[in-house]
Design an enzyme around this catalytic site. Structure first.
Site, PDB file in Angstrom:
ATOM      1  N   SER A  17      45.718  44.434  40.164  1.00 35.20           N
ATOM      2  CA  SER A  17      45.105  43.259  39.480  1.00 35.20           C
ATOM      3  C   SER A  17      46.448  42.219  39.149  1.00 35.20           C
ATOM      4  CB  SER A  17      44.485  43.754  38.117  1.00 35.20           C
ATOM      5  OG  SER A  17      45.154  44.172  37.244  1.00 35.20           O
ATOM      6  N   HIS A  35      39.131  43.667  42.314  1.00 36.40           N
ATOM      7  CA  HIS A  35      39.873  42.552  43.069  1.00 36.40           C
ATOM      8  C   HIS A  35      39.863  42.452  44.423  1.00 36.40           C
ATOM      9  CE1 HIS A  35      41.200  40.877  39.268  1.00 36.40           C
ATOM     10  NE2 HIS A  35      41.682  42.170  38.690  1.00 36.40           N
ATOM     11  N   LYS A  80      34.210  39.303  38.943  1.00 36.66           N
ATOM     12  CA  LYS A  80      35.116  38.705  39.548  1.00 36.66           C
ATOM     13  C   LYS A  80      34.902  37.854  40.733  1.00 36.66           C
ATOM     14  CE  LYS A  80      38.295  41.810  37.324  1.00 36.66           C
ATOM     15  NZ  LYS A  80      38.477  40.990  36.133  1.00 36.66           N
TER      16      LYS A  80
HETATM   17  C1  LIG Z   1      41.487  46.398  38.340  1.00 35.10           C
HETATM   18  C2  LIG Z   1      40.366  46.110  37.225  1.00 35.10           C
HETATM   19  N1  LIG Z   1      39.549  47.203  36.967  1.00 35.10           N
HETATM   20  C3  LIG Z   1      38.649  46.943  36.046  1.00 35.10           C
HETATM   21  C4  LIG Z   1      38.645  45.953  35.367  1.00 35.10           C
HETATM   22  C5  LIG Z   1      37.470  45.685  34.223  1.00 35.10           C
HETATM   23  O1  LIG Z   1      36.421  44.981  34.800  1.00 35.10           O
HETATM   24  P1  LIG Z   1      35.574  44.188  33.731  1.00 35.10           P
HETATM   25  O2  LIG Z   1      35.990  43.017  33.403  1.00 35.10           O
HETATM   26  O3  LIG Z   1      34.086  44.108  34.538  1.00 35.10           O
HETATM   27  O4  LIG Z   1      35.316  45.174  32.392  1.00 35.10           O
HETATM   28  C6  LIG Z   1      39.384  44.725  35.409  1.00 35.10           C
HETATM   29  C7  LIG Z   1      39.292  43.240  34.846  1.00 35.10           C
HETATM   30  O5  LIG Z   1      39.155  42.856  33.793  1.00 35.10           O
HETATM   31  C8  LIG Z   1      40.508  44.748  36.704  1.00 35.10           C
HETATM   32  O6  LIG Z   1      41.289  43.845  36.906  1.00 35.10           O
END
Ligand SMILES: Cc1ncc(COP(=O)(O)O)c(C=O)c1O
Length: 386
Positions: free
Chosen positions: A182, A210, A240
């Site tokens: 990320s 992502h 996303k």
């Molecule tokens: C790699 C990754 N996993 C999980 C999440 C969490 O997802 P959510 O925003 O749906 O809680 C994010 C970002 O927020 C992320 O970048």
């Protein structure tokens, strides 16, 4: 002041002194890549809405109709009465996209990771996790009570050594990694990780937050290579490129049935609003019908890296690493004066000494804006670097 206020004030002052205090800024996102902040309109490179679907009329219309039909809130956990009819369709579509037998939709990606890992792992087990994996994978690993060991970023040889040394001492083992990292935008070597996991009877989970919608023809990081990787636990988020909210796990039918019984963040949390689930279905329709569109964010990121003189992008995320937090703040201020939003990313989100501007490219960015941004980054941020 109370001791509570004294305590937090001292913490805030310490953060301020290290240029690490954060603020939550009101940001009104508009159609395209425009965001209004502090009375200014900026072209944002800090949004994960890679395909611009969060403002797509088809998603808004699906959300409106679902609200009229099923109401605003789900009213209960999915295991009680919150499992409105749209869930079946969304889970079937996610499973189809990811090539698995079944899927389970959670309240968010964070809830998915903190539910899945503790459901599968316990105190006699081993979790090995990439050192740069997302914070919520670490949170899930720690919550599970398993022995948690990190391995150097994307280092398959070191991971092999670690499994050779430690796997036999634990009943079950799991490898956790982001599919697309990320904060760095690079891809995990999922094909190699899948093979290694097979050799050591270890379960591989890749977080594709992502990747879905933007790599592997929109199918995500498992499908980014020449052949699909062997990833029995494909986790991700709808927040996303899908433009909505919610998390998911795509896996075999027995795994999904078990997760629906045992993941506490699913069982003890209210279902998603029907509007969000309906909009996610509409987004998956658009993605399935427009593979060329899903390639745009990566194409734009590559256009940027070529012009800025950076290593070629492999996902829509491009880090411009500047070292200390104050450098990231100064870079962001300079870009803001030029009409661009690039929110500085500082520790603890990234390791000390690697503060950065994390740029996210979307299908909605204009090429001329990308070129101007690249020129600014090259001449005013990276200047003098080899
Ligand atoms: C790699 C990754 N996993 C999980 C999440 C969490 O997802 P959510 O925003 O749906 O809680 C994010 C970002 O927020 C992320 O970048």
């Amino acid at each position: 002041m109370s001791s509570l206020d004294d305590f937090v004030q001292a913490k805030l002052t310490a953060l301020e002194g290290r240029h690490l205090r954060r603020t939550v800024v009101t940001s009104a996102r508009r159609d395209g890549a425009i965001v209004a902040r502090n009375g200014r309109q900026l072209i944002s490179f800090s949004c994960n809405d890679y395909l611009g679907l969060s403002t797509h009329p088809a998603l808004a219309e699906a959300a409106r109709q679902a609200t009229e039909t099923y109401g605003v809130g789900a009213g209960a956990s999915r295991l009680v009465t919150g499992n409105h009819p749209l869930y079946d369709e969304l889970e079937a579509r996610l499973a189809r996209l990811k090539g698995t037998a079944a899927a389970c939709v959670f309240g968010s990606g964070y809830l998915a990771n903190t539910g899945i890992v503790p459901a599968l792992m316990g105190s006699s087990d081993l979790v090995v996790i990439d050192e740069l994996a997302h914070a919520c994978l670490f949170a899930g690993a720690r919550l599970s009570g398993a022995t948690v060991v990190t391995f150097p970023h994307n280092d398959v040889a070191r991971l092999r050594g670690l499994l050779a040394d430690r796997r036999a001492g634990h009943a079950r083992a799991m490898i956790l990694t982001d599919g697309v990292f990320s904060m760095d935008g690079d891809l995990a070597p999922l094909v190699e990780l899948g093979r290694l996991a097979g050799e050591y009877d270890t379960w591989l989970m890749a977080d594709d937050a992502h990747g879905i919608g933007v790599v592997g023809n929109g199918r995500g990081s498992t499908f980014a290579g020449e052949t699909p990787a062997e990833v029995p636990l494909q986790m991700g988020t709808l927040s996303k490129a899908i433009g909505c909210y919610g998390g998911y796990l795509c896996a075999s039918a027995p795994v999904i049935a078990f997760i629906k019984n045992r993941a506490r963040t699913l069982v003890y949390s209210t279902g998603l609003p029907p509007a969000v689930v309906a909009a996610a279905i509409a987004a998956l329709d658009l993605i399935a019908g427009n593979p060329a569109y899903t390639a745009l964010p990566l194409r734009k990121a590559k256009m940027f890296t070529a012009r800025a003189g950076l290593q070629e992008a492999v996902s829509p995320i491009v880090p411009v690493i500047v070292g200390e937090p104050e450098n990231a703040l100064a870079g962001a201020r300079m870009l803001e004066a030029e009409g661009f939003l690039a929110v500085p990313i500082r520790p603890p989100t990234v390791p000390a000494g690697t503060a950065r501007l994390r740029l996210a490219f979307t299908a909605r960015h204009e090429d001329a804006d990308i070129e101007r941004l690249a020129d600014l980054v090259r001449t005013r941020i990276l200047k003098g670097r080899p």
